[in-house]
Design a protein around this motif. Structure first.
Motif, PDB file in Angstrom:
ATOM      1  N   GLU A 227       0.816  -1.216   0.000  1.00 58.54           N
ATOM      2  CA  GLU A 227       0.000   0.000   0.000  1.00 58.54           C
ATOM      3  C   GLU A 227       0.848   1.264   0.000  1.00 58.54           C
ATOM      4  O   GLU A 227       0.407   2.311  -0.494  1.00 58.54           O
ATOM      5  N   SER A 228       2.062   1.200   0.523  1.00 56.13           N
ATOM      6  CA  SER A 228       2.909   2.391   0.542  1.00 56.13           C
ATOM      7  C   SER A 228       3.390   2.760  -0.854  1.00 56.13           C
ATOM      8  O   SER A 228       3.825   3.888  -1.089  1.00 56.13           O
ATOM      9  N   TRP A 229       3.312   1.806  -1.785  1.00 59.52           N
ATOM     10  CA  TRP A 229       3.718   2.063  -3.170  1.00 59.52           C
ATOM     11  C   TRP A 229       2.528   2.339  -4.079  1.00 59.52           C
ATOM     12  O   TRP A 229       2.633   3.105  -5.027  1.00 59.52           O
ATOM     13  N   LEU A 230       1.414   1.717  -3.821  1.00 54.74           N
ATOM     14  CA  LEU A 230       0.303   1.806  -4.760  1.00 54.74           C
ATOM     15  C   LEU A 230      -0.890   2.611  -4.255  1.00 54.74           C
ATOM     16  O   LEU A 230      -1.801   2.880  -5.012  1.00 54.74           O
ATOM     17  N   ASP A 231      -0.924   2.979  -3.015  1.00 54.27           N
ATOM     18  CA  ASP A 231      -1.990   3.850  -2.514  1.00 54.27           C
ATOM     19  C   ASP A 231      -1.550   5.310  -2.629  1.00 54.27           C
ATOM     20  O   ASP A 231      -0.369   5.613  -2.451  1.00 54.27           O
TER      21      ASP A 231
END
Length: 382
Positions: free
Chosen positions: A283-287
């Motif tokens: 999530e830190s890359w895609l959110d």
């Protein structure tokens, strides 16, 4: 050991005047012309793992070695949502990205430059390829090569810009990227990079062309322009880079051939480092990214029912099949299910076949109304 490209960067950048942050092209405000992108620079944390992807010894590639003998597992529903949303909002860069050597000291991963693949990016593309072509023996390698073809064009464009910079004795790459902040997906370089990946896919003998077309048609803004004439795309890129004209400007057709003028000794893929990222938290890359709303029920508007009964009766069965697929899995690549903001908020478009599309309006709670059906051209899809 420093290779010929790294030496080129060092030599050219050391001779250019200092980059001045004030020298940023001024374009119309994003509210006037552009949509605001939700993503500009990738992030990273100290907990993220990263390993080199070894070019030189095929039998000893790090990623291949780590996954040797492992079957490809179906991604979780959460991972699928993150990846599919990322593709539709950010384009292919949600799965892999290129970082210029000019910014080697910057995040993500200070001290490294080149092509970076998210492990989940490779795995998700590999899974999709496996479902489409179940007989292919090495879908991970195919997925990596597909992503690499796109990112390697960014590497080539970086070197080409460096050539222009040494000729003009001024910075071009960094000022343009500053101007593109908040509108990266509109940059025509993404169309050319996707065209490169699409051309590579067409050389494969397993029919990958159709998969690649569906994959790229889902992507936003310039990414989806990959099937426009190369000369036009190249001319716009030249106008962006040399003249600092904004995305969508008139192409410099007189200079378009320069995009393919990079010396061959700089084009070797082994000159661009590659890495695989193992995110501690995906999530830190895609959110934040778009997650397709649920599709529980689809109702045909009376206008659509009339069109299917008269003008488009030949696709009525196909439309029923499309609705069934949407209900089962709205992220299927072949559906090309995506937002269509040109007709207002909550409007989406879906592919019925090679000639027809339908537009639907989200009513909330999983309910959708199909209000328009027509050919791709009639529906504004080119």
């Amino acid at each position: 050991m420093v290779n010929v490209v790294e030496k080129l960067f060092e030599n050219v950048l050391s001779q250019l005047p200092k980059d001045d942050a004030e020298m940023t092209p001024e374009w119309p405000g994003e509210n006037d012309v552009f949509d605001t992108d939700t993503f500009d620079e990738p992030s990273s944390s100290d907990e993220d793992g990263i390993v080199p992807y070894d070019h030189d010894v095929l039998s000893n590639r790090v990623f291949d070695r780590l996954t040797e003998g492992q079957s490809i597992m179906e991604p979780s529903s959460r991972e699928k949502e993150l990846v599919e949303g990322g593709i539709r909002v950010r384009g292919l860069e949600a799965l892999a990205f290129y970082k210029t050597r000019r910014l080697i000291s910057m995040h993500p991963f200070p001290g490294r430059w080149g092509i970076f693949y998210l492990r989940q990016g490779i795995d998700n593309v590999a899974w999709d390829i496996l479902q489409t072509y179940p007989g292919f023996k090495d879908p991970r390698a195919l997925a990596r090569n597909f992503l690499q073809a796109h990112e390697h064009f960014h590497f080539r464009a970086d070197i080409q810009t460096l050539m222009f910079e040494t000729t003009l004795n001024k910075h071009l790459y960094l000022p343009l990227r500053r101007a593109l902040k908040g509108r990266r997906t509109h940059f025509v370089e993404e169309a050319l990079a996707n065209k490169q990946a699409y051309s590579w896919a067409k050389t494969q003998n397993i029919g990958l062309q159709e998969f690649a077309h569906d994959f790229m048609a889902l992507q936003p803004n310039a990414y989806a322009r990959f099937d426009e004439p190369t000369e036009v795309l190249s001319g716009e890129w030249i106008a962006n880079v040399l003249d600092f004209q904004p995305p969508g400007c008139l192409p410099r057709l007189d200079l378009a051939p320069w995009v393919e003028a990079l010396p061959k000794n700089f084009m070797r893929r082994s000159l661009c480092p590659e890495y695989v990222i193992y995110p501690h938290r995906l999530e830190s890359w895609l959110d934040p990214a778009w997650v397709p709303p649920p599709v529980i029920q689809i109702i045909d508007d009376p206008k659509v029912r009339d069109m299917l009964a008269s003008k488009f009766h030949q696709i009525a069965i196909k439309w029923e099949s499309t609705k069934k697929k949407l209900l089962e899995n709205r992220t299927l690549r072949g559906l090309n299910f995506k937002q269509w903001p040109k007709e207002g908020p909550g409007v989406y478009s879906v592919r019925i076949d090679d000639n027809f599309r339908a537009h639907l309006r989200n009513q909330g709670q999983g309910l959708w109304v199909a209000y328009l059906i027509g050919t791709h051209k009639e529906m504004g899809h080119g």
